[in-house]
Design a protein around this motif. Structure first.
Motif, PDB file in Angstrom:
ATOM      1  N   LEU A   1       0.845  -1.198   0.000  1.00  0.00           N
ATOM      2  CA  LEU A   1       0.000   0.000   0.000  1.00  0.00           C
ATOM      3  C   LEU A   1       0.881   1.249   0.000  1.00  0.00           C
ATOM      4  O   LEU A   1       2.067   1.194   0.353  1.00  0.00           O
ATOM      5  CB  LEU A   1      -0.911  -0.017   1.239  1.00  0.00           C
ATOM      6  N   TYR A   2       0.310   2.378  -0.412  1.00  0.00           N
ATOM      7  CA  TYR A   2       1.002   3.669  -0.356  1.00  0.00           C
ATOM      8  C   TYR A   2       0.563   4.396   0.913  1.00  0.00           C
ATOM      9  O   TYR A   2      -0.631   4.432   1.233  1.00  0.00           O
ATOM     10  CB  TYR A   2       0.629   4.537  -1.551  1.00  0.00           C
ATOM     11  N   ALA A   3       1.514   5.011   1.597  1.00  0.00           N
ATOM     12  CA  ALA A   3       1.184   5.850   2.760  1.00  0.00           C
ATOM     13  C   ALA A   3       0.908   7.267   2.275  1.00  0.00           C
ATOM     14  O   ALA A   3       1.598   7.777   1.393  1.00  0.00           O
ATOM     15  CB  ALA A   3       2.333   5.842   3.754  1.00  0.00           C
ATOM     16  N   GLU A   4      -0.118   7.894   2.847  1.00  0.00           N
ATOM     17  CA  GLU A   4      -0.448   9.286   2.485  1.00  0.00           C
ATOM     18  C   GLU A   4      -0.951   9.996   3.738  1.00  0.00           C
ATOM     19  O   GLU A   4      -1.810   9.473   4.452  1.00  0.00           O
ATOM     20  CB  GLU A   4      -1.537   9.285   1.397  1.00  0.00           C
ATOM     21  N   LEU A   5      -0.396  11.162   3.983  1.00  0.00           N
ATOM     22  CA  LEU A   5      -0.809  11.947   5.156  1.00  0.00           C
ATOM     23  C   LEU A   5      -1.804  13.008   4.722  1.00  0.00           C
ATOM     24  O   LEU A   5      -1.605  13.673   3.703  1.00  0.00           O
ATOM     25  CB  LEU A   5       0.426  12.633   5.768  1.00  0.00           C
ATOM     26  N   VAL A   6      -2.864  13.187   5.498  1.00  0.00           N
ATOM     27  CA  VAL A   6      -3.765  14.316   5.262  1.00  0.00           C
ATOM     28  C   VAL A   6      -3.895  15.081   6.572  1.00  0.00           C
ATOM     29  O   VAL A   6      -4.201  14.505   7.617  1.00  0.00           O
ATOM     30  CB  VAL A   6      -5.128  13.886   4.659  1.00  0.00           C
ATOM     31  N   SER A   7      -3.581  16.381   6.512  1.00  0.00           N
ATOM     32  CA  SER A   7      -3.630  17.188   7.733  1.00  0.00           C
ATOM     33  C   SER A   7      -4.826  18.126   7.680  1.00  0.00           C
ATOM     34  O   SER A   7      -5.140  18.690   6.627  1.00  0.00           O
ATOM     35  CB  SER A   7      -2.332  17.985   7.914  1.00  0.00           C
ATOM     36  N   GLY A   8      -5.462  18.293   8.829  1.00  0.00           N
ATOM     37  CA  GLY A   8      -6.614  19.194   8.930  1.00  0.00           C
ATOM     38  C   GLY A   8      -6.259  20.476   9.649  1.00  0.00           C
ATOM     39  O   GLY A   8      -7.046  21.425   9.672  1.00  0.00           O
ATOM     40  N   THR A   9      -5.096  20.501  10.268  1.00  0.00           N
ATOM     41  CA  THR A   9      -4.587  21.710  10.918  1.00  0.00           C
ATOM     42  C   THR A   9      -3.129  21.848  10.509  1.00  0.00           C
ATOM     43  O   THR A   9      -2.526  20.885  10.013  1.00  0.00           O
ATOM     44  CB  THR A   9      -4.676  21.595  12.458  1.00  0.00           C
ATOM     45  N   ALA A  10      -2.566  23.041  10.725  1.00  0.00           N
ATOM     46  CA  ALA A  10      -1.144  23.239  10.433  1.00  0.00           C
ATOM     47  C   ALA A  10      -0.329  22.236  11.255  1.00  0.00           C
ATOM     48  O   ALA A  10      -0.728  21.861  12.363  1.00  0.00           O
ATOM     49  CB  ALA A  10      -0.740  24.670  10.782  1.00  0.00           C
ATOM     50  N   PHE A  11       0.810  21.814  10.718  1.00  0.00           N
ATOM     51  CA  PHE A  11       1.643  20.856  11.461  1.00  0.00           C
ATOM     52  C   PHE A  11       1.908  21.337  12.885  1.00  0.00           C
ATOM     53  O   PHE A  11       2.007  20.549  13.807  1.00  0.00           O
ATOM     54  CB  PHE A  11       2.988  20.657  10.754  1.00  0.00           C
ATOM     55  N   THR A  12       2.048  22.662  13.019  1.00  0.00           N
ATOM     56  CA  THR A  12       2.473  23.218  14.303  1.00  0.00           C
ATOM     57  C   THR A  12       1.308  23.694  15.158  1.00  0.00           C
ATOM     58  O   THR A  12       1.519  24.405  16.139  1.00  0.00           O
ATOM     59  CB  THR A  12       3.441  24.383  14.042  1.00  0.00           C
TER      60      THR A  12
ATOM     61  N   HIS B   1      -5.060   5.556  10.301  1.00  0.00           N
ATOM     62  CA  HIS B   1      -5.054   5.892  11.728  1.00  0.00           C
ATOM     63  C   HIS B   1      -4.871   7.387  11.885  1.00  0.00           C
ATOM     64  O   HIS B   1      -4.210   8.036  11.069  1.00  0.00           O
ATOM     65  CB  HIS B   1      -3.988   5.100  12.498  1.00  0.00           C
ATOM     66  N   GLY B   2      -5.492   7.945  12.917  1.00  0.00           N
ATOM     67  CA  GLY B   2      -5.358   9.378  13.151  1.00  0.00           C
ATOM     68  C   GLY B   2      -6.617   9.955  13.770  1.00  0.00           C
ATOM     69  O   GLY B   2      -7.555   9.223  14.100  1.00  0.00           O
ATOM     70  N   ASN B   3      -6.602  11.277  13.921  1.00  0.00           N
ATOM     71  CA  ASN B   3      -7.708  11.937  14.619  1.00  0.00           C
ATOM     72  C   ASN B   3      -8.466  12.924  13.726  1.00  0.00           C
ATOM     73  O   ASN B   3      -9.247  13.723  14.215  1.00  0.00           O
ATOM     74  CB  ASN B   3      -7.208  12.630  15.887  1.00  0.00           C
ATOM     75  N   LEU B   4      -8.223  12.866  12.419  1.00  0.00           N
ATOM     76  CA  LEU B   4      -9.014  13.654  11.462  1.00  0.00           C
ATOM     77  C   LEU B   4      -9.896  12.653  10.723  1.00  0.00           C
ATOM     78  O   LEU B   4      -9.393  11.864   9.915  1.00  0.00           O
ATOM     79  CB  LEU B   4      -8.096  14.379  10.470  1.00  0.00           C
ATOM     80  N   ALA B   5     -11.190  12.666  11.024  1.00  0.00           N
ATOM     81  CA  ALA B   5     -12.055  11.620  10.467  1.00  0.00           C
ATOM     82  C   ALA B   5     -13.463  12.157  10.268  1.00  0.00           C
ATOM     83  O   ALA B   5     -13.906  13.042  11.012  1.00  0.00           O
ATOM     84  CB  ALA B   5     -12.097  10.422  11.420  1.00  0.00           C
TER      85      ALA B   5
ATOM     86  N   TRP C   1      -3.245   9.344   8.825  1.00  0.00           N
ATOM     87  CA  TRP C   1      -2.421   8.585   7.883  1.00  0.00           C
ATOM     88  C   TRP C   1      -3.300   7.580   7.157  1.00  0.00           C
ATOM     89  O   TRP C   1      -4.029   6.815   7.793  1.00  0.00           O
ATOM     90  CB  TRP C   1      -1.307   7.841   8.628  1.00  0.00           C
ATOM     91  N   LEU C   2      -3.214   7.618   5.819  1.00  0.00           N
ATOM     92  CA  LEU C   2      -3.992   6.695   4.992  1.00  0.00           C
ATOM     93  C   LEU C   2      -3.042   5.682   4.368  1.00  0.00           C
ATOM     94  O   LEU C   2      -1.943   6.049   3.931  1.00  0.00           O
ATOM     95  CB  LEU C   2      -4.696   7.452   3.872  1.00  0.00           C
ATOM     96  N   TYR C   3      -3.470   4.440   4.279  1.00  0.00           N
ATOM     97  CA  TYR C   3      -2.700   3.380   3.599  1.00  0.00           C
ATOM     98  C   TYR C   3      -3.595   2.865   2.490  1.00  0.00           C
ATOM     99  O   TYR C   3      -4.635   2.261   2.741  1.00  0.00           O
ATOM    100  CB  TYR C   3      -2.275   2.310   4.614  1.00  0.00           C
ATOM    101  N   ARG C   4      -3.191   3.187   1.231  1.00  0.00           N
ATOM    102  CA  ARG C   4      -4.123   3.047   0.127  1.00  0.00           C
ATOM    103  C   ARG C   4      -3.499   2.375  -1.084  1.00  0.00           C
ATOM    104  O   ARG C   4      -2.288   2.321  -1.227  1.00  0.00           O
ATOM    105  CB  ARG C   4      -4.689   4.411  -0.227  1.00  0.00           C
ATOM    106  N   ARG C   5      -4.382   1.899  -1.963  1.00  0.00           N
ATOM    107  CA  ARG C   5      -3.920   1.133  -3.131  1.00  0.00           C
ATOM    108  C   ARG C   5      -3.231   2.019  -4.149  1.00  0.00           C
ATOM    109  O   ARG C   5      -2.361   1.566  -4.879  1.00  0.00           O
ATOM    110  CB  ARG C   5      -5.108   0.388  -3.743  1.00  0.00           C
ATOM    111  N   GLN C   6      -3.680   3.266  -4.249  1.00  0.00           N
ATOM    112  CA  GLN C   6      -2.977   4.264  -5.062  1.00  0.00           C
ATOM    113  C   GLN C   6      -3.080   5.589  -4.323  1.00  0.00           C
ATOM    114  O   GLN C   6      -4.132   5.885  -3.727  1.00  0.00           O
ATOM    115  CB  GLN C   6      -3.638   4.419  -6.433  1.00  0.00           C
ATOM    116  N   PRO C   7      -2.045   6.408  -4.382  1.00  0.00           N
ATOM    117  CA  PRO C   7      -2.129   7.707  -3.709  1.00  0.00           C
ATOM    118  C   PRO C   7      -3.022   8.664  -4.496  1.00  0.00           C
ATOM    119  O   PRO C   7      -3.256   8.458  -5.686  1.00  0.00           O
ATOM    120  CB  PRO C   7      -0.673   8.188  -3.678  1.00  0.00           C
TER     121      PRO C   7
END
Ligand SMILES: O=C(O)Cc1cc(O)ccc1O
Ligand SMILES: [Fe+2]
Length: 434
Positions: A39-50, A266-270, A60-66
């Motif tokens: 799988l491909y790892a892909e991050l999606v953020s809902g707030t600034a990193f900081t 996995h993560g807290n943006l859902a 973090w998404l683990y998907r068949r194609q990014p």
């Protein structure tokens, strides 16, 4: 997909972890050299990193194609979906009300059936919101929506929605709400046929649960009653049109695969759903009508403390027991602007003209309150405990004045006689009695 076959994870802003295939989630790290199951790892953020830890949201998404495999975008025509305040708009200074918005006969899915009723703010400044209605009669067919401008709060009024999102599937019926994060692809299926509801498109800070202050550690919307989907992916390789909202415009691109190809995350943006029947209502048990802020389900703060970009407030079934009190809302003019809708039943301040599927708008400093009928009834009613039952109204409340759109003003649902509901409020000053 039936409602019963769906499973959910519980909690608002929780750190969720879910995999549709055992072993798909990497352990101990987010981005291993090779993710499990190719799988491909892909991050999606809902707030600034900081962003502060308490507000930080990412998944973090683990998907068949990014997601990058989506091709080039072309403009997509949808003239009814408008964004933000227009520079020279003229806003009527009086209260406005709309009859239930009719669901057209022509085939319309959620994207094409979306109609902006009011909007404020500026999507580029990440400030403000729009209130829309969706009026649709068919499911999105090989099509997904990605809103890069805003998170979307869906309030179904007629018909259940099945929301297939990148993170899994939510079934949401009237009385429930759904919160869809900015940028996450979703498809709306309408298994009950003609479907209608309201949407808050929030360009500002993410909705969160309000502080509880002296209420304490429990009450109002409890975090555990929010439900996130479990990971679920489609095998279908028949292709999919991506409709993307980006900078106030809609765009389309064709993808060879389904964007619903996330096998684990996995993560807290859902995406979340919430049943308003679980709202623990606080009210007066002595006297006086409290401010409606006690009914806040979710709040999107602005940069001024206590002055929301948007509050989502509900008026659910509840007991009225206040003594020596005019129990419905008082007459008022507020600095905050109020857009209201009705999911079902009657609203106590407007038992007649405000109907399920309709709406009202009371902008900044626009006087409003109970209609003459509600005033007379509540002024004379014996003050026994009374259950306000079978009712669910709601309000999107914003510090920014709302601009009604041309659809709102000339689309046929505007109630030209709204102001008449107060005309019976005669001057009855007692000293004039003979
Ligand atoms: O105007 C409305 O109906 C919404 C509202 C309800 C209430 O109980 C108090 C204030 C208020 O704006
Ligand atoms: Fe009000």
């Amino acid at each position: 997909m039936t409602q019963d076959s769906l499973r959910y994870q519980s909690g608002f802003g929780n750190e969720f972890a879910t995999e549709a295939v055992a072993g798909a989630l990497p352990q101990g790290r987010n981005s291993p050299q090779r993710a499990p199951l190719a799988l491909y790892a892909e991050l999606v953020s809902g707030t600034a990193f900081t962003a502060p830890r308490a507000e930080n949201r990412r998944t973090w998404l683990y998907r068949r194609q990014p997601s990058v495999v989506t091709g080039a975008y072309q403009p997509y025509e949808q003239a009814w979906w408008l964004t933000g305040a227009q520079p020279h708009a003229v806003i009527p200074p009086e209260p406005l009300r709309w009859a239930p918005f009719e669901i057209p006969q022509e085939p319309l899915d959620f994207v094409d059936g979306l109609r902006t009723v009011v909007a404020n703010g500026d999507v580029e400044a990440q400030v403000g919101m729009a209130a829309h209605v969706y009026l649709c009669n068919r499911s999105m067919d090989r099509r997904a929506l990605v809103n890069a401008d805003a998170e979307m709060l869906l309030v179904p009024q007629q018909g259940r929605l099945v929301l297939r999102t990148e993170l899994g599937v939510l079934s949401v019926r009237p009385g429930e709400i759904a919160l869809l994060p900015r940028g996450i692809a979703f498809r709306v299926d309408v298994p009950d046929g003609p479907s209608r509801g309201y949407v808050c498109e929030n360009y500002g800070a993410l909705f969160r649960l309000p502080e509880l202050g002296p209420i304490g550690s429990n009450g109002l919307a409890n975090p555990r009653d929010f439900q996130a989907p479990v990971a679920a992916y489609e095998d279908d390789a028949g292709g999919c049109e991506i409709v993307k909202k980006f900078g106030g415009r809609l765009w389309r691109a064709q993808m060879q695969q389904s964007p619903f190809n996330v096998v684990a995350w996995h993560g807290n943006l859902a995406p979340l759903k919430y049943d308003t029947a679980n709202f623990m209502v606080i009210g007066s048990i002595s006297f006086d009508h409290p401010d409606p802020s006690i009914f806040t389900v979710l709040t999107s703060p602005s940069d001024t403390p206590g002055t929301a970009n948007c509050d989502f407030v509900i008026f659910p079934p509840r007991w009225l027991v206040a003594e020596d009190t005019f129990r419905p809302p008082w007459y008022h003019r507020n600095v905050m602007s109020e857009f209201m809708g009705l999911v079902y039943g009657q609203y106590d301040a407007k038992p007649q003209g405000f109907r399920p599927g309709g709406a009202s708008l009371h902008n900044c400093m626009v006087p409003h309150g109970p209609d003459a009928e509600a005033f007379d009834r509540a002024s004379g009613a014996p003050l026994q405990p009374q259950k306000l039952d079978n009712t669910l109204a709601f309000m999107f409340e914003s510090r920014w004045r709302f601009q009604p759109t041309a659809f709102a003003l000339t689309g046929g649902a505007l109630d030209a006689d709204y102001a008449q509901c107060w005309s019976g409020l005669a001057d009855r000053f007692a000293s004039r009695k003979t």
